[in-house]
Design a protein around this motif. Structure first.
Motif, PDB file in Angstrom:
ATOM      1  N   PRO A   8       0.837  -1.209   0.000  1.00 38.45           N
ATOM      2  CA  PRO A   8       0.000   0.000   0.000  1.00 38.45           C
ATOM      3  C   PRO A   8       0.869   1.255   0.000  1.00 38.45           C
ATOM      4  O   PRO A   8       2.024   1.219   0.448  1.00 38.45           O
ATOM      5  CB  PRO A   8      -0.792  -0.122   1.314  1.00 38.45           C
ATOM      6  N   LYS A   9       0.316   2.324  -0.512  1.00 35.77           N
ATOM      7  CA  LYS A   9       1.031   3.605  -0.564  1.00 35.77           C
ATOM      8  C   LYS A   9       0.342   4.589   0.372  1.00 35.77           C
ATOM      9  O   LYS A   9      -0.866   4.522   0.577  1.00 35.77           O
ATOM     10  CB  LYS A   9       1.045   4.146  -2.000  1.00 35.77           C
ATOM     11  N   TYR A  10       1.143   5.505   0.897  1.00 30.53           N
ATOM     12  CA  TYR A  10       0.615   6.453   1.865  1.00 30.53           C
ATOM     13  C   TYR A  10       1.017   7.884   1.507  1.00 30.53           C
ATOM     14  O   TYR A  10       2.069   8.118   0.888  1.00 30.53           O
ATOM     15  CB  TYR A  10       1.143   6.154   3.273  1.00 30.53           C
ATOM     16  N   LEU A  11       0.174   8.814   1.921  1.00 29.57           N
ATOM     17  CA  LEU A  11       0.542  10.231   1.964  1.00 29.57           C
ATOM     18  C   LEU A  11       0.564  10.631   3.432  1.00 29.57           C
ATOM     19  O   LEU A  11      -0.381  10.352   4.173  1.00 29.57           O
ATOM     20  CB  LEU A  11      -0.473  11.092   1.211  1.00 29.57           C
ATOM     21  N   VAL A  12       1.640  11.272   3.845  1.00 26.12           N
ATOM     22  CA  VAL A  12       1.706  11.852   5.185  1.00 26.12           C
ATOM     23  C   VAL A  12       1.876  13.355   5.025  1.00 26.12           C
ATOM     24  O   VAL A  12       2.861  13.818   4.440  1.00 26.12           O
ATOM     25  CB  VAL A  12       2.864  11.256   6.016  1.00 26.12           C
ATOM     26  N   CYS A  13       0.895  14.079   5.497  1.00 29.47           N
ATOM     27  CA  CYS A  13       0.965  15.541   5.455  1.00 29.47           C
ATOM     28  C   CYS A  13       1.692  16.026   6.706  1.00 29.47           C
ATOM     29  O   CYS A  13       1.255  15.767   7.829  1.00 29.47           O
ATOM     30  CB  CYS A  13      -0.444  16.139   5.393  1.00 29.47           C
ATOM     31  N   ASN A  14       2.780  16.727   6.501  1.00 31.42           N
ATOM     32  CA  ASN A  14       3.580  17.228   7.617  1.00 31.42           C
ATOM     33  C   ASN A  14       2.981  18.541   8.117  1.00 31.42           C
ATOM     34  O   ASN A  14       3.199  19.606   7.536  1.00 31.42           O
ATOM     35  CB  ASN A  14       5.039  17.436   7.185  1.00 31.42           C
ATOM     36  N   ALA A  15       2.186  18.444   9.178  1.00 34.59           N
ATOM     37  CA  ALA A  15       1.599  19.631   9.805  1.00 34.59           C
ATOM     38  C   ALA A  15       2.215  19.856  11.184  1.00 34.59           C
ATOM     39  O   ALA A  15       1.620  20.506  12.037  1.00 34.59           O
ATOM     40  CB  ALA A  15       0.079  19.466   9.923  1.00 34.59           C
ATOM     41  N   ASP A  16       3.413  19.319  11.378  1.00 31.17           N
ATOM     42  CA  ASP A  16       4.118  19.472  12.650  1.00 31.17           C
ATOM     43  C   ASP A  16       4.930  20.770  12.604  1.00 31.17           C
ATOM     44  O   ASP A  16       6.155  20.755  12.553  1.00 31.17           O
ATOM     45  CB  ASP A  16       5.030  18.276  12.903  1.00 31.17           C
ATOM     46  N   GLU A  17       4.229  21.869  12.620  1.00 32.58           N
ATOM     47  CA  GLU A  17       4.841  23.185  12.419  1.00 32.58           C
ATOM     48  C   GLU A  17       5.544  23.640  13.698  1.00 32.58           C
ATOM     49  O   GLU A  17       5.026  24.452  14.461  1.00 32.58           O
ATOM     50  CB  GLU A  17       3.758  24.182  12.006  1.00 32.58           C
ATOM     51  N   SER A  18       6.759  23.141  13.900  1.00 35.37           N
ATOM     52  CA  SER A  18       7.460  23.377  15.161  1.00 35.37           C
ATOM     53  C   SER A  18       8.635  24.331  15.029  1.00 35.37           C
ATOM     54  O   SER A  18       9.303  24.617  16.028  1.00 35.37           O
ATOM     55  CB  SER A  18       7.967  22.047  15.733  1.00 35.37           C
ATOM     56  N   GLU A  19       8.922  24.820  13.825  1.00 34.10           N
ATOM     57  CA  GLU A  19      10.029  25.761  13.642  1.00 34.10           C
ATOM     58  C   GLU A  19       9.693  27.082  14.335  1.00 34.10           C
ATOM     59  O   GLU A  19       8.662  27.696  14.060  1.00 34.10           O
ATOM     60  CB  GLU A  19      10.254  26.005  12.151  1.00 34.10           C
ATOM     61  N   PRO A  20      10.524  27.536  15.266  1.00 32.47           N
ATOM     62  CA  PRO A  20      10.230  28.809  15.934  1.00 32.47           C
ATOM     63  C   PRO A  20      10.009  29.940  14.931  1.00 32.47           C
ATOM     64  O   PRO A  20      10.778  30.111  13.991  1.00 32.47           O
ATOM     65  CB  PRO A  20      11.502  29.054  16.767  1.00 32.47           C
ATOM     66  N   GLY A  21       8.936  30.671  15.124  1.00 35.82           N
ATOM     67  CA  GLY A  21       8.604  31.777  14.237  1.00 35.82           C
ATOM     68  C   GLY A  21       7.649  31.411  13.125  1.00 35.82           C
ATOM     69  O   GLY A  21       7.210  32.278  12.365  1.00 35.82           O
ATOM     70  N   THR A  22       7.271  30.121  13.020  1.00 31.46           N
ATOM     71  CA  THR A  22       6.412  29.677  11.923  1.00 31.46           C
ATOM     72  C   THR A  22       4.987  29.447  12.414  1.00 31.46           C
ATOM     73  O   THR A  22       4.772  28.771  13.402  1.00 31.46           O
ATOM     74  CB  THR A  22       6.949  28.360  11.320  1.00 31.46           C
ATOM     75  N   PHE A  23       4.023  30.017  11.680  1.00 33.91           N
ATOM     76  CA  PHE A  23       2.616  29.835  12.059  1.00 33.91           C
ATOM     77  C   PHE A  23       1.688  29.907  10.853  1.00 33.91           C
ATOM     78  O   PHE A  23       0.480  30.021  10.997  1.00 33.91           O
ATOM     79  CB  PHE A  23       2.200  30.892  13.100  1.00 33.91           C
ATOM     80  N   LYS A  24       2.240  29.810   9.656  1.00 32.38           N
ATOM     81  CA  LYS A  24       1.436  29.927   8.435  1.00 32.38           C
ATOM     82  C   LYS A  24       0.513  28.728   8.227  1.00 32.38           C
ATOM     83  O   LYS A  24      -0.646  28.889   7.812  1.00 32.38           O
ATOM     84  CB  LYS A  24       2.352  30.102   7.222  1.00 32.38           C
ATOM     85  N   ASP A  25       0.996  27.518   8.500  1.00 30.22           N
ATOM     86  CA  ASP A  25       0.185  26.319   8.291  1.00 30.22           C
ATOM     87  C   ASP A  25      -0.993  26.277   9.256  1.00 30.22           C
ATOM     88  O   ASP A  25      -2.066  25.786   8.920  1.00 30.22           O
ATOM     89  CB  ASP A  25       1.044  25.058   8.449  1.00 30.22           C
ATOM     90  N   ARG A  26      -0.773  26.781  10.457  1.00 23.98           N
ATOM     91  CA  ARG A  26      -1.862  26.826  11.437  1.00 23.98           C
ATOM     92  C   ARG A  26      -3.021  27.657  10.887  1.00 23.98           C
ATOM     93  O   ARG A  26      -4.189  27.291  11.029  1.00 23.98           O
ATOM     94  CB  ARG A  26      -1.364  27.433  12.747  1.00 23.98           C
TER      95      ARG A  26
END
Length: 433
Positions: free
Chosen positions: A76-94
């Motif tokens: 099987p194939k998977y997509l994993v969306c990286n929403a682990d927005e942990s870089e200090p100063g980053t909040f665009k994905d939120r």
């Protein structure tokens, strides 16, 4: 700066789009409906032609990454969306997840159609409790509306999307560390190769993309690759871009502009410098990006221009520092973060991040040695390219740039045996001058 119509953030002031009905009324899911009628290779080809590069930090061409997934795999194939927005100063994905969750769901669904994945996981930062709740409600709405489940939009194609919450570890933003965590293991990066495209989640072929990257995909299918390419500076830097701006500006926040907007234009969009003070430096791509002095204020904010200047666009988390900021103190705080977040797996990272923090701390506190700048350069050289993942290289960025770009200030700290600037919070909006 010419007028620019928002693309990714066009719906953020419309609360109705958090529902399927509201999102469809705003033109949503047209890209998914189009993708269902296309062959997987046609979808990938459109994304390749658009020039879309990953918006999570590395800037790798998105369509090329999709094409690495083996078509004839029996697993099987998977997509994993990286929403682990942990870089200090980053909040665009939120912002995207909280205000327009179906845009992300649509992007994920199109990617799954392109690579033949039947399951997608959205790995979201543990602290994003509100965003996770919004996404989960949107997913329930999508299932009930027949957009997800056993037959995507009545096509007979099965697709399931799940939200998986992390536990607040920066290292899980690294794609293989994230996969380990997703599988219930300790979040430590894997040795590569094999790469996730061949051996990813649960040992199966896996695509990993960032939230902003996937949100671009529906618009490429609806408006066309040429439309996307027409936005930006050149064929290697295309499309709209979200810049998360913080620090000493009048209006911090997330700004959507064509990729390659000049830094001084971005600063103007934020209302200029806080309190009218002078720009001293800025970090163009999050905590891991080398700090640039104000002399680079006219740099185009795209992947290649920023790299040429000796830094990186990264996650486009732009931190603005005014003339009252101590660069040594700022770098020391960043070094403290990386030392804390290192998983400890690799010696150059485990030891190097700790010593970088100690050396910068003693310089800031008036106990620095004349040999410390050269010591820092040697240390950061030995930390670069010597580890399993890029956290050590990320820690090197700000630590080394303090010496290379702000040597006079470092030497003044050592010579005067004190910090020449007053102590105050680095980003204190509304504080007295």
């Amino acid at each position: 700066m010419s007028a620019f119509e928002p693309v990714l953030t066009r719906n953020i002031k419309d609360p109705s789009v958090v529902s399927v009905k509201g999102y469809r009324a705003a033109g949503g899911y047209e890209g998914l409906a189009k993708a269902i009628k296309m062959q997987p290779d046609e979808i990938i080809d459109q994304v390749k032609k658009s020039g879309l590069r990953g918006r999570g930090g590395a800037g790798f061409p998105c369509g090329t990454k999709w094409s690495f997934i083996p078509k004839d795999s029996k697993k099987p194939k998977y997509l994993v969306c990286n929403a682990d927005e942990s870089e200090p100063g980053t909040f665009k994905d939120r912002l995207l997840m909280e205000k327009d969750p179906h845009q992300l769901i649509e992007g994920c669904a199109i990617c799954c159609l392109a690579v033949g994945a039947k399951t997608c996981y959205v790995y979201i930062r543990g602290e994003y409790t509100f965003a996770a709740g919004v996404l989960e409600r949107a997913l329930r709405d999508a299932y009930e509306s027949g957009i997800l489940g056993d037959s995507v939009l009545g096509s007979g194609v099965k697709l399931d999307i799940y939200v998986h919450r992390g536990a607040g570890a920066y290292i899980c933003g690294e794609e293989t560390g994230m996969l380990e965590s997703l599988e219930g293991k300790r979040g430590q990066p894997r040795v590569k190769p094999p790469f996730p495209a061949l051996v990813g989640a649960f040992g199966c072929p896996t695509v990993i993309n960032n939230v902003e990257t996937l949100c671009c995909v529906p618009h490429i299918l609806v408006r066309g690759a040429e439309w996307f390419k027409a936005i930006g500076t050149d064929e290697r830097n295309t499309g709209p871009k979200l810049y998360a701006v913080s620090g000493h500006v009048e209006r911090p926040g997330t700004y959507e502009l064509p990729i390659g907007v000049r830094f001084d234009e971005l600063l103007e969009a934020c209302g200029g410098m806080l309190g009218g003070r002078a720009l001293k430096a800025f970090i163009p791509g999050g905590a891991s990006a080398p700090i640039l002095p104000a002399t680079f204020r006219q740099i185009p904010m795209d992947f290649d221009s920023v790299a040429k200047a000796g830094s990186m666009l990264g996650s486009a988390a732009v931190m603005v520092l005014d003339e009252t900021t101590c660069i040594v103190r700022s770098a020391q705080r960043l070094a403290k973060f990386f030392a804390h977040e290192s998983c400890g797996q690799c010696t150059p990272c485990r030891e190097g991040t700790h010593w970088a923090e100690l050396v910068l701390e003693r310089i800031e506190n008036g106990h620095g040695h004349a040999s410390d700048p050269d010591l820092m350069l040697r240390m950061t050289h030995n930390m670069s390219g010597m580890t399993i993942c890029a956290l050590s290289d990320a820690a090197v960025g700000p630590a080394r740039s303090v010496i290379t770009n702000f040597r006079d200030e470092v030497d003044q700290h050592i010579r005067e045996r004190r910090c020449p600037l007053p102590r105050r919070p680095i980003f204190n909006h509304g504080a007295a001058n």
